[in-house]
Write an enzyme that holds these catalytic residues in place. Structure first.
Site, PDB file in Angstrom:
ATOM      1  N   SER A 258      27.181 -20.633  53.293  1.00 58.85           N
ATOM      2  CA  SER A 258      28.156 -19.628  53.724  1.00 58.85           C
ATOM      3  C   SER A 258      29.237 -20.317  54.553  1.00 58.85           C
ATOM      4  CB  SER A 258      27.456 -18.548  54.546  1.00 58.85           C
ATOM      5  OG  SER A 258      26.930 -19.135  55.707  1.00 58.85           O
TER       6      SER A 258
ATOM      7  N   GLY B  44      35.995 -15.366  51.781  1.00 62.36           N
ATOM      8  CA  GLY B  44      36.870 -14.234  52.109  1.00 62.36           C
ATOM      9  C   GLY B  44      38.330 -14.532  51.812  1.00 62.36           C
TER      10      GLY B  44
ATOM     11  N   GLU C 158      33.710  -8.722  47.149  1.00 64.31           N
ATOM     12  CA  GLU C 158      33.126  -9.950  47.693  1.00 64.31           C
ATOM     13  C   GLU C 158      31.717  -9.661  48.181  1.00 64.31           C
ATOM     14  OE1 GLU C 158      35.209 -11.549  51.090  1.00 64.31           O
ATOM     15  OE2 GLU C 158      33.621 -13.005  51.444  1.00 64.31           O
TER      16      GLU C 158
ATOM     17  N   THR D 179      26.028 -27.014  43.204  1.00 63.43           N
ATOM     18  CA  THR D 179      26.725 -25.954  42.478  1.00 63.43           C
ATOM     19  C   THR D 179      26.000 -25.609  41.177  1.00 63.43           C
ATOM     20  OG1 THR D 179      28.838 -26.470  43.479  1.00 63.43           O
ATOM     21  CG2 THR D 179      28.929 -25.396  41.341  1.00 63.43           C
ATOM     22  N   GLN D 180      25.443 -26.635  40.552  1.00 61.44           N
ATOM     23  CA  GLN D 180      24.640 -26.355  39.353  1.00 61.44           C
ATOM     24  C   GLN D 180      23.456 -25.464  39.708  1.00 61.44           C
ATOM     25  OE1 GLN D 180      23.524 -29.923  37.165  1.00 61.44           O
ATOM     26  NE2 GLN D 180      25.341 -30.980  37.877  1.00 61.44           N
TER      27      GLN D 180
ATOM     28  N   CYS E 259      44.614  -4.761  75.232  1.00 64.75           N
ATOM     29  CA  CYS E 259      43.467  -3.902  75.552  1.00 64.75           C
ATOM     30  C   CYS E 259      42.890  -4.271  76.921  1.00 64.75           C
ATOM     31  CB  CYS E 259      42.438  -3.950  74.435  1.00 64.75           C
ATOM     32  SG  CYS E 259      41.419  -2.470  74.421  1.00 64.75           S
TER      33      CYS E 259
ATOM     34  N   GLY F  71      43.167  -6.947  78.346  1.00 65.65           N
ATOM     35  CA  GLY F  71      44.274  -7.697  78.961  1.00 65.65           C
ATOM     36  C   GLY F  71      45.307  -6.769  79.578  1.00 65.65           C
TER      37      GLY F  71
ATOM     38  N   HIS G 277      45.371  -2.568  69.919  1.00 59.98           N
ATOM     39  CA  HIS G 277      45.318  -3.953  69.441  1.00 59.98           C
ATOM     40  C   HIS G 277      46.386  -4.168  68.375  1.00 59.98           C
ATOM     41  CE1 HIS G 277      41.491  -5.202  71.317  1.00 59.98           C
ATOM     42  NE2 HIS G 277      41.156  -3.929  71.186  1.00 59.98           N
TER      43      HIS G 277
ATOM     44  N   GLU H  73      47.414  -6.796  67.163  1.00 59.95           N
ATOM     45  CA  GLU H  73      47.111  -7.933  66.279  1.00 59.95           C
ATOM     46  C   GLU H  73      46.526  -7.503  64.930  1.00 59.95           C
ATOM     47  OE1 GLU H  73      45.615  -7.260  69.161  1.00 59.95           O
ATOM     48  OE2 GLU H  73      43.462  -7.638  69.117  1.00 59.95           O
TER      49      GLU H  73
HETATM   50  N1  GLN Z   1      36.144  -3.123  77.655  1.00 59.92           N
HETATM   51  C1  GLN Z   1      37.365  -2.370  77.598  1.00 59.92           C
HETATM   52  C2  GLN Z   1      37.133  -0.932  77.165  1.00 59.92           C
HETATM   53  O1  GLN Z   1      36.129  -0.625  76.581  1.00 59.92           O
HETATM   54  C3  GLN Z   1      38.380  -3.052  76.717  1.00 59.92           C
HETATM   55  C4  GLN Z   1      37.973  -3.120  75.287  1.00 59.92           C
HETATM   56  C5  GLN Z   1      38.799  -4.078  74.478  1.00 59.92           C
HETATM   57  O2  GLN Z   1      39.458  -4.938  75.035  1.00 59.92           O
HETATM   58  N2  GLN Z   1      38.758  -3.949  73.164  1.00 59.92           N
HETATM   59  O3  GLN Z   1      37.960  -0.095  77.376  1.00 59.92           O
END
Ligand code: GLN
Length: 545
Positions: free
Chosen positions: A13, A18, A141, A191-192, A389, A391, A518, A520
């Site tokens: 793995s 992916g 997948e 692979t075989q 979050c 942060g 988030h 991201e």
């Molecule tokens: N621990 C925090 C909360 O639950 C922040 C969660 C996070 O950063 N995804 O609110």
């Protein structure tokens, strides 16, 4: 009518199955077909939400709030599409559904059996995803490697689909070819053997992708072709790459897309990988760096440190950097080294070396005080800062303590009896938590956010609204909004339905933004997230110091 391509892994793995799956999807999409992808994880967990990052790497979250495997994130990034709970299957989900149906007497008194009832449930889920996405191609997948016990029933489902619709199902084996140092030669035997295991499950691969350090040469391709029973043209090289975004282009060099189409008796409807090629050119040629430090909590397993838990953040930084033709350099800074008061403050000075600092999301209190110190340093030294979050929550705690004089400010996540709970759970959640009903207490998935004009966020989004994905339990406590605002915190984004703060900013700072969501998760290689873009833009401003 949908066509199904199953992707299974051979030998071991972690070889990039992916991204290989996502890349195949990208190629077919570029030829004018509608593609969706499903990740099957063979574990019993119903979803990935309850697993810790050491076990699982990043937990990816979709718009509908599904907590799933990071490969779903790869699919979203490569296909530039939003996926849902239908794109994620686990053993737990399948058994749960079958058992529930049995309890509801829906099997009408007959004996419910592992085979065929479990594979049948898998098949119906795969077909449902095909229908809902109106897909021409569904990539499926299968997690794990062939020959192991755990994914057998999923291979069985694939086999059953093939007998019922032989012309619509294709199998791809992504297998590893080691080059042992003492031999210095690429070996095909594992692979075989992987192919034999697949054969034992009643499946013959149509195409074999050979993952290795380098390209497969003619003798290797010939050997695999003979011993694994595939045409030589269907043995495709998948060498190591610097950037995963090169992979679709590498596959196309070996004509993978047209080989697949031919097997289904289809022709390309168009050919369009131009934007992607341009991006890869930028990735390979840009030299001017942008240095981003990520102050986080790192996970060690034995002698290895795991970065996988931040994969969407890493990708989002890259996308935004490439947009400005910069080479992203990401540095991992362990928050704990800023905690100790003497050495910690000396260590903090290193933050000045970076163009921007990110404090990512997280749970649990390890490293929290160090992160708060780092945030204070960024605020006071005007270093571009993006808090995601946790942060964001910690930047509120920092600001409350150091700018508003609320010395005991904290999040109730870390000190439940805290006197100045600037970050807290909402009252309705408290009741659930008391009964240990953790499942209902997370804010998960997409929520609307109204953006305040004339803010950095507004400049980034150029819109009054955005919708962003959440995964957290705690919120900015509205009781403290006024004091925070008075001292220069801007509530730049608000969820209108619940009146919850989604984005905070600090006045008179080149870039200090914290998001409860988030961002991201929604960044795509050709469409970087607006906030990451604005952050990198601030980070590369020469006049900052
Ligand atoms: N621990 C925090 C909360 O639950 C922040 C969660 C996070 O950063 N995804 O609110």
């Amino acid at each position: 009518m949908a066509r199904f391509i199953f992707v299974a892994g051979g030998v071991m793995s972690g070889i990039g199955k992916g991204v290989a799956t996502a890349s195949i999807g990208k190629i077919l999409q570029s030829k004018g077909f509608k593609v969706t992808a499903i990740k099957i994880d063979p574990y019993i967990n119903v979803d990935a939400g309850t697993m810790n990052p050491i076990e699982h790497g990043e937990i990816f979250v979709t718009d509908d709030g599904t907590e799933c495997d990071q490969d779903v994130g790869n699919y979203e990034r490569f296909l530039d599409t939003n996926l849902t709970t239908d794109n994620y299957i686990t053993t737990g989900r399948v058994y749960q559904a079958v058992i529930l149906r049995e309890r509801n007497l829906e099997y009408e008194g007959r004996c419910v059996e592992v085979v065929p009832d479990i594979p049948n449930e898998v098949i119906s889920r795969i077909k449902k995803a095909a229908k809902k996405n109106k897909a021409d191609f569904v990539l499926v997948e299968i997690g794990g490697t062939v020959g192991e016990y755990q994914n057998m029933l999923f291979l069985e489902a694939a086999r059953m689909m093939k007998i019922s619709r032989p012309k619509n199902v294709l199998f791809i084996l992504v297998s590893y070819l080691p080059i042992p140092e003492m031999i210095g030669e690429m070996k095909t035997k594992p692979t075989q053997n992987a192919t034999k295991s697949l054969n034992e499950a009643g499946i013959q691969p149509d195409i074999i992708l050979g993952r290795s350090r380098v390209l497969l040469d003619e003798p290797r391709k010939r050997k695999i072709s003979i011993f694994c029973n595939v045409a030589k043209e269907d043995v495709i090289s998948a060498p190591d790459v610097k950037s995963i975004y090169e992979i679709p282009l590498n596959f196309e060099k070996e004509n993978l897309g047209n080989r697949i189409l031919k097997k289904f008796d289809l022709r390309p409807r168009k050919q369009n990988l131009e934007d992607w090629k341009k991006l890869v050119k930028i990735i390979k040629t840009t030299k001017r760096p942008v240095k981003i430090g990520v102050v986080g909590k790192y996970f060690e397993t034995g002698r290895f440190t795991l970065m996988d838990s931040y994969i969407s953040i890493i990708e989002a930084i890259k996308h935004a950097s490439w947009f400005f033709k910069r080479k992203p350099e990401i540095y991992w800074l362990s928050a704990e080294k800023y905690e100790n008061s003497e050495q910690g403050s000396r260590n903090l000075a290193e933050l000045k070396k970076f163009d921007g600092i990110i404090v990512p999301g997280g749970f649990g209190n390890r490293g929290v005080e160090g992160k708060i110190k780092a945030i204070e340093f960024c605020r006071k030294n005007k270093i571009p800062y993006l808090g995601l979050c946790l942060g964001m929550q910690l930047s509120v705690v920092e600001f409350a303590r150091n700018a508003c004089g609320l010395r005991r400010a904290a999040s109730t996540e870390f000190s439940s009896k805290c006197q100045e709970p600037v970050i807290d759970v909402m009252p309705e959640q408290k009741a659930l938590l008391k009964e240990k009903k953790y499942g209902g207490t997370m804010r998960l998935g997409a929520y609307k956010c109204k953006i305040k004009p004339k803010t950095v966020s507004f400049r980034a989004f150029r819109s009054f609204y955005t919708s962003e994905r959440h995964r957290h339990r705690y919120e900015l406590n509205n009781e403290f909004r006024e004091v925070l605002e008075k001292k220069g915190m801007i509530m730049a984004g608000i969820n209108p339905e619940k009146n919850l703060v989604e984005i905070i900013e600090i006045k008179n700072h080149p870039f200090f933004v914290g998001t409860q969501f988030h961002p991201e998760y929604k960044s795509r290689p050709l469409r970087p997230h607006p906030l990451f873009k604005e952050f990198v833009k601030a980070a590369i401003q020469p006049q900052r110091f």
